[in-house]
Design a protein around this motif. Structure first.
Motif, PDB file in Angstrom:
ATOM      1  N   PRO A 145      25.623  29.607 -24.762  1.00 54.46           N
ATOM      2  CA  PRO A 145      25.946  30.918 -25.675  1.00 54.46           C
ATOM      3  C   PRO A 145      24.811  30.983 -26.480  1.00 54.46           C
ATOM      4  CG  PRO A 145      27.180  28.858 -26.089  1.00 54.46           C
ATOM      5  CD  PRO A 145      26.674  28.428 -24.763  1.00 54.46           C
ATOM      6  N   LYS A 146      23.944  30.019 -26.997  1.00 52.39           N
ATOM      7  CA  LYS A 146      22.754  30.355 -27.846  1.00 52.39           C
ATOM      8  C   LYS A 146      21.393  30.228 -27.186  1.00 52.39           C
ATOM      9  CE  LYS A 146      25.428  28.431 -31.625  1.00 52.39           C
ATOM     10  NZ  LYS A 146      25.682  27.076 -32.055  1.00 52.39           N
ATOM     11  N   LEU A 147      21.299  29.806 -26.049  1.00 55.67           N
ATOM     12  CA  LEU A 147      19.742  29.567 -25.459  1.00 55.67           C
ATOM     13  C   LEU A 147      19.702  30.236 -24.175  1.00 55.67           C
ATOM     14  CD1 LEU A 147      19.727  25.674 -25.977  1.00 55.67           C
ATOM     15  CD2 LEU A 147      18.685  27.557 -27.363  1.00 55.67           C
ATOM     16  N   GLY A 148      20.643  31.126 -23.710  1.00 56.73           N
ATOM     17  CA  GLY A 148      20.809  31.690 -22.328  1.00 56.73           C
ATOM     18  C   GLY A 148      20.907  30.697 -21.285  1.00 56.73           C
ATOM     19  N   TYR A 149      19.951  31.061 -20.424  1.00 54.60           N
ATOM     20  CA  TYR A 149      20.548  30.337 -19.092  1.00 54.60           C
ATOM     21  C   TYR A 149      19.284  29.124 -19.332  1.00 54.60           C
ATOM     22  CZ  TYR A 149      22.860  33.970 -16.504  1.00 54.60           C
ATOM     23  OH  TYR A 149      23.702  34.918 -16.173  1.00 54.60           O
ATOM     24  N   VAL A 150      20.147  28.020 -19.026  1.00 49.94           N
ATOM     25  CA  VAL A 150      19.520  26.600 -18.940  1.00 49.94           C
ATOM     26  C   VAL A 150      19.673  25.613 -17.696  1.00 49.94           C
ATOM     27  CG1 VAL A 150      19.519  26.482 -21.445  1.00 49.94           C
ATOM     28  CG2 VAL A 150      21.223  25.633 -20.039  1.00 49.94           C
ATOM     29  N   ASP A 151      18.940  24.833 -17.356  1.00 50.98           N
ATOM     30  CA  ASP A 151      18.823  24.080 -16.007  1.00 50.98           C
ATOM     31  C   ASP A 151      20.185  22.959 -16.283  1.00 50.98           C
ATOM     32  OD1 ASP A 151      16.479  25.244 -15.417  1.00 50.98           O
ATOM     33  OD2 ASP A 151      15.458  23.421 -15.873  1.00 50.98           O
ATOM     34  N   CYS A 152      20.386  22.587 -15.305  1.00 57.87           N
ATOM     35  CA  CYS A 152      21.561  21.555 -14.967  1.00 57.87           C
ATOM     36  C   CYS A 152      20.890  20.551 -14.042  1.00 57.87           C
ATOM     37  CB  CYS A 152      22.929  22.109 -14.339  1.00 57.87           C
ATOM     38  SG  CYS A 152      23.816  23.109 -15.448  1.00 57.87           S
TER      39      CYS A 152
END
Length: 161
Positions: A145-152
């Motif tokens: 919600p704050k950083l946008g798309y992130v890795d998993c």
């Protein structure tokens, strides 16, 4: 004490569960799911679900289930949640250690986490301390919600041969 989870336990933990899914920082669950939908997802679909109870308070929980079927049914998957007030007190470690013992009792030979949000650095550090290896990265797999798309991350631990 760690023991099997009941519907009453889940209801008691529901405010914590709801806060985790609404924060949208670690679980790819619908933040608007109902308590009954969450109970089904966490307690009815998996093989087993457990709670960490201390002084009649449910402070954490986990589920265990097969990660896949057929020729891969020997690998399990778990999910863990700890209430915000109880974080940093070693409960996630105890739940993960317990889940590994239960996995072996159930005949699983390995444990895999399919989608650990890369920004969840506290969990990742704990899983590494407990012997899990990062075996893959799914690029931009989670909309934070704050950083946008992130890795998993995909994490794995062999429990027995």
């Amino acid at each position: 004490m760690i023991r099997a989870m009941t519907q009453a336990d889940f209801s008691a933990f529901w405010p914590s569960f709801k806060a985790v899914i609404q924060a949208q920082q670690s679980y790819a669950f619908d933040p608007d799911m109902s308590e009954q939908q969450a109970f089904q997802l966490w307690c009815e679909l998996p093989l087993k679900s457990f709670v960490f109870e201390h002084k009649q308070q449910i402070l954490g929980t986990y589920y265990i289930k097969p990660n896949a079927m057929g020729p891969s049914k020997h690998i399990c998957n778990c999910g863990y949640m700890v209430s915000e007030a109880a974080r940093g007190k070693g409960i996630a470690r105890k739940l993960c250690e317990h889940s590994q013992d239960i996995a072996l009792e159930l005949g699983f030979k390995a444990m895999q986490f399919n989608s650990v949000v890369a920004t969840n650095t506290v969990a990742i550090a704990l899983w590494h301390k407990l012997g899990f290896a990062t075996i893959g990265t799914i690029p931009k797999a989670y909309l934070h919600p704050k950083l946008g798309y992130v890795d998993c991350l995909i994490m794995h631990k062999q429990l027995s041969d």
